[in-house]
Design a protein around this motif. Structure first.
Motif, short mmCIF file in Angstrom:
data_model
loop_
_atom_site.label_atom_id
_atom_site.label_comp_id
_atom_site.label_asym_id
_atom_site.label_seq_id
_atom_site.Cartn_x
_atom_site.Cartn_y
_atom_site.Cartn_z
N UNK A 59 -3.02 -1.81 9.87
CA UNK A 59 -2.44 -1.12 8.41
C UNK A 59 -0.79 -1.84 8.67
N UNK A 60 0.02 -2.04 9.47
CA UNK A 60 1.49 -1.69 9.63
C UNK A 60 1.55 -3.63 8.69
N UNK A 61 0.76 -4.65 9.56
CA UNK A 61 0.62 -5.74 9.26
C UNK A 61 1.15 -6.11 7.43
N UNK A 62 0.01 -5.08 7.56
CA UNK A 62 -0.05 -4.92 5.37
C UNK A 62 1.17 -4.64 4.95
N UNK A 63 1.12 -3.91 4.83
CA UNK A 63 2.16 -2.98 4.41
C UNK A 63 3.48 -3.07 4.83
N UNK A 64 3.22 -4.08 6.30
CA UNK A 64 4.96 -4.66 6.59
C UNK A 64 5.32 -6.48 5.77
N UNK A 65 3.60 -7.61 5.23
CA UNK A 65 4.09 -8.31 4.71
C UNK A 65 4.61 -7.87 3.38
N UNK A 66 3.90 -7.20 2.94
CA UNK A 66 4.51 -6.21 1.26
C UNK A 66 5.98 -6.12 1.63
N UNK A 67 6.40 -5.50 1.48
CA UNK A 67 7.40 -5.34 1.33
C UNK A 67 8.66 -5.88 2.73
N UNK A 68 8.54 -6.80 3.09
CA UNK A 68 9.06 -8.59 3.36
C UNK A 68 9.23 -8.97 2.23
N UNK A 69 7.72 -9.25 1.64
CA UNK A 69 7.98 -10.33 0.10
C UNK A 69 8.92 -8.85 -0.61
N UNK A 70 8.11 -8.31 -0.73
CA UNK A 70 8.98 -7.61 -1.77
C UNK A 70 10.52 -7.35 -1.86
N UNK A 71 11.29 -7.21 -0.57
CA UNK A 71 12.36 -6.83 -0.24
C UNK A 71 12.75 -8.18 -0.76
N UNK A 72 12.88 -9.78 -0.04
CA UNK A 72 13.03 -11.28 -0.31
C UNK A 72 13.14 -10.85 -2.09
N UNK A 73 12.92 -11.07 -3.09
CA UNK A 73 12.10 -11.81 -4.12
C UNK A 73 12.43 -10.14 -4.98
N UNK A 74 12.72 -8.72 -4.80
CA UNK A 74 13.31 -7.61 -5.18
C UNK A 74 14.34 -8.35 -5.54
N UNK A 75 14.65 -7.87 -7.09
CA UNK A 75 15.89 -8.60 -7.76
C UNK A 75 16.64 -9.45 -7.96
N UNK A 76 15.74 -10.43 -8.35
CA UNK A 76 15.70 -11.97 -8.52
C UNK A 76 14.66 -11.82 -9.60
N UNK A 77 13.39 -11.96 -8.90
CA UNK A 77 12.18 -11.90 -9.68
C UNK A 77 12.18 -10.77 -10.70
N UNK A 78 11.79 -10.02 -10.36
CA UNK A 78 11.67 -8.67 -10.48
C UNK A 78 11.78 -7.18 -10.11
N UNK A 79 12.25 -5.95 -10.79
CA UNK A 79 13.70 -5.50 -10.54
C UNK A 79 12.72 -4.01 -10.32
N UNK A 80 12.54 -3.61 -9.42
CA UNK A 80 12.31 -1.51 -8.64
C UNK A 80 12.61 -1.05 -9.36
N UNK A 81 12.11 0.07 -9.79
CA UNK A 81 13.02 0.88 -9.58
C UNK A 81 13.51 1.26 -8.64
N UNK A 82 14.91 2.61 -7.96
CA UNK A 82 15.74 2.18 -7.23
C UNK A 82 14.92 3.91 -6.34
N UNK A 83 13.98 4.40 -7.45
CA UNK A 83 13.68 5.72 -6.49
C UNK A 83 12.21 5.25 -5.79
N UNK A 84 11.44 4.17 -6.40
CA UNK A 84 10.34 3.51 -5.55
C UNK A 84 10.57 4.08 -4.52
N UNK A 85 8.54 4.27 -4.00
CA UNK A 85 8.71 4.07 -2.29
C UNK A 85 7.81 2.94 -2.28
N UNK A 86 7.95 2.76 -0.35
CA UNK A 86 6.57 1.52 0.05
C UNK A 86 5.59 1.61 -0.10
N UNK A 87 5.29 2.81 -0.22
CA UNK A 87 4.28 3.69 -0.34
C UNK A 87 3.34 3.24 -2.22
N UNK A 88 4.24 3.26 -3.15
CA UNK A 88 4.29 3.17 -4.27
C UNK A 88 4.26 1.22 -4.37
#
Length: 108
Positions: free
Chosen positions: A42-71
């Motif tokens: 579960x940690x690998x799953x969430x960590x991989x997603x958040x790692x990819x998210x952090x690499x491309x957020x505000x570049x390819x997509x724009x996550x709302x500032x109040x979005x959580x890792x769970x969302x």
């Protein structure tokens, strides 16, 4: 908008020449394990997603500032479950696709 197009074109090119570290099938397996309470996977799953998210957020997509890792993780989980035909693709491409749909580029 132009910046989004440039990065999408670049990401498509890079994705086509690299095999990726994790496939969608493996990501789905980690998701299933996470839902069963498997702590490590579960940690690998969430960590991989958040790692990819952090690499491309505000570049390819724009996550709302109040979005959580769970969302963010829930968005990817929903996309994985709804699109089994993508599981043979690299996991990072699947994650970016899910986040592009949920959090598209802002129009200037």
């Amino acid at each position: 908008m132009f910046r989004c197009f440039i990065f999408l074109a670049f990401a498509s090119f890079v994705g086509s020449v690299s095999a990726g570290f994790m496939t969608g099938n493996k990501l789905k397996s980690y998701m299933d394990d996470s839902e069963k309470g498997a702590f490590f996977n579960g940690g690998v799953y969430r960590g991989y997603i958040i790692g990819v998210h952090d690499a491309f957020d505000s570049v390819l997509f724009f996550t709302p500032k109040d979005a959580t890792q769970g969302q963010v993780t829930a968005v990817v989980s929903k996309y994985l479950n709804a699109n089994p035909e993508t599981w043979n693709k690299p996991a990072d491409e699947i994650i970016v696709s899910a986040l592009l749909i949920a959090f598209p580029c802002k129009k200037n």
